[in-house]
Design an enzyme around this catalytic site. Structure first.
Site, mmCIF file in Angstrom:
data_model
loop_
_atom_site.group_PDB
_atom_site.id
_atom_site.type_symbol
_atom_site.label_atom_id
_atom_site.label_comp_id
_atom_site.label_asym_id
_atom_site.label_seq_id
_atom_site.Cartn_x
_atom_site.Cartn_y
_atom_site.Cartn_z
ATOM 1 N N PHE A 1 0.817 -1.202 0.000
ATOM 2 C CA PHE A 1 0.000 0.000 0.000
ATOM 3 C C PHE A 1 0.858 1.262 0.000
ATOM 4 O O PHE A 1 1.808 1.384 0.785
ATOM 5 C CB PHE A 1 -0.885 0.052 1.253
ATOM 6 C CG PHE A 1 -2.032 -0.915 1.247
ATOM 7 C CD1 PHE A 1 -3.268 -0.534 0.742
ATOM 8 C CD2 PHE A 1 -1.881 -2.195 1.755
ATOM 9 C CE1 PHE A 1 -4.347 -1.415 0.753
ATOM 10 C CE2 PHE A 1 -2.952 -3.084 1.770
ATOM 11 C CZ PHE A 1 -4.181 -2.706 1.266
ATOM 12 N N ASP A 2 0.480 2.215 -0.839
ATOM 13 C CA ASP A 2 0.954 3.579 -0.698
ATOM 14 C C ASP A 2 0.322 4.148 0.576
ATOM 15 O O ASP A 2 -0.641 3.586 1.110
ATOM 16 C CB ASP A 2 0.521 4.372 -1.938
ATOM 17 C CG ASP A 2 0.933 5.824 -1.896
ATOM 18 O OD1 ASP A 2 2.054 6.113 -1.464
ATOM 19 O OD2 ASP A 2 0.104 6.672 -2.286
ATOM 20 N N LEU A 3 0.843 5.281 1.063
ATOM 21 C CA LEU A 3 0.297 5.887 2.274
ATOM 22 C C LEU A 3 -0.610 7.078 1.939
ATOM 23 O O LEU A 3 -1.824 7.015 2.092
ATOM 24 C CB LEU A 3 1.435 6.314 3.204
ATOM 25 C CG LEU A 3 1.037 6.938 4.542
ATOM 26 C CD1 LEU A 3 0.116 6.026 5.341
ATOM 27 C CD2 LEU A 3 2.276 7.301 5.352
ATOM 28 N N ASP A 4 -0.011 8.179 1.456
ATOM 29 C CA ASP A 4 -0.781 9.397 1.172
ATOM 30 C C ASP A 4 -1.763 9.148 0.035
ATOM 31 O O ASP A 4 -1.382 8.742 -1.064
ATOM 32 C CB ASP A 4 0.145 10.544 0.777
ATOM 33 C CG ASP A 4 1.131 10.921 1.881
ATOM 34 O OD1 ASP A 4 0.815 10.678 3.058
ATOM 35 O OD2 ASP A 4 2.208 11.452 1.561
ATOM 36 N N ILE B 1 -0.866 -1.002 -4.490
ATOM 37 C CA ILE B 1 -2.097 -0.222 -4.440
ATOM 38 C C ILE B 1 -1.728 1.231 -4.167
ATOM 39 O O ILE B 1 -1.055 1.535 -3.167
ATOM 40 C CB ILE B 1 -3.040 -0.740 -3.335
ATOM 41 C CG1 ILE B 1 -3.387 -2.210 -3.589
ATOM 42 C CG2 ILE B 1 -4.304 0.107 -3.257
ATOM 43 C CD1 ILE B 1 -3.609 -3.001 -2.341
#
Length: 218
Positions: free
Chosen positions: A10-13, A166
């Site tokens: 997963f990306d964060l922002d 993602i």
């Protein structure tokens, strides 16, 4: 339950958290130091890519000013901005459901790793993450491709693993494809459908619920 993916990076922002308030507040402060006050709505391109590259848009032939702006931003972000942030509705439940289904969730963000760790700890997401991979504050690992290579090394995927990246921006799609991963783009973040499909996203999800259906089909 058989799941289509064994590992989700997963990306964060714009993917796990809505971080725009703190990022844009810091960017505005840094640019104002140089007398620049562009409209806030013109600064959303700062969310996602390496910040030094984004500041260089305003200082294309003045790298020292770009670095100074980054330092001002980081001071604000470290003290206040990183927690001017919120987890998207449904994300905590999704991560818990992935864990229950035996799917490993990992973080792969171009945000500096110390900031990313503070954020996911603060919002209670860290227990769901098998790997936490971010950019270096001052080092060669700074873009999504480099971060994903690092994350894959930490994850040590076994033979037969079915990983997925993602994220919400074209950098996530391009970084994923550069390391051989498919990518799901999410539209509840900061990128548009045109941006994600133009970058070649393998899947596009318009909501957290749609993402859940992709990762954990009934």
């Amino acid at each position: 339950m058989t799941t289509p993916f064994t590992d989700c990076f997963f990306d964060l922002d714009g993917t796990l958290t809505d971080s725009a308030p703190g990022i844009l507040n810091g960017v505005q402060l840094a640019l104002a130091h140089f007398g620049l006050r562009p409209p806030r709505e013109n600064l959303t391109f700062f969310i996602g890519p390496p910040l030094l590259e984004s500041f260089a848009v305003y200082f294309p032939r003045e790298p020292e000013k770009a670095r100074t702006a980054l330092c001002i931003y980081r001071e604000y972000y470290r003290e206040r901005g990183m927690l001017e942030n919120s987890v998207y509705d449904g994300i905590s439940d999704l991560l818990a459901a992935l864990t229950a289904a035996g799917v490993r969730a990992h973080l792969a963000t171009a945000k500096p790793e110390p900031f990313a760790r503070t954020i996911v700890e603060h919002f209670g997401l860290l227990p769901y993450l098998a790997v936490l991979a971010g950019a270096e504050l001052d080092g060669p690992r700074h873009d999504k491709t480099d971060v994903l290579r690092y994350a894959l090394g930490l994850a040590a995927l076994p033979p037969g693993a079915r990983p997925l990246m993602i994220g919400d921006r074209h950098h996530d799609v391009e970084g994923a494809h550069a390391v051989g991963l498919p990518c799901a783009g999410v539209l509840y973040g900061y990128g548009s459908r045109e941006e994600l499909t133009g970058a070649g996203a393998d899947y596009v999800c318009d909501s957290v619920e749609a993402l859940r259906c992709l990762l954990l089909p009934a």
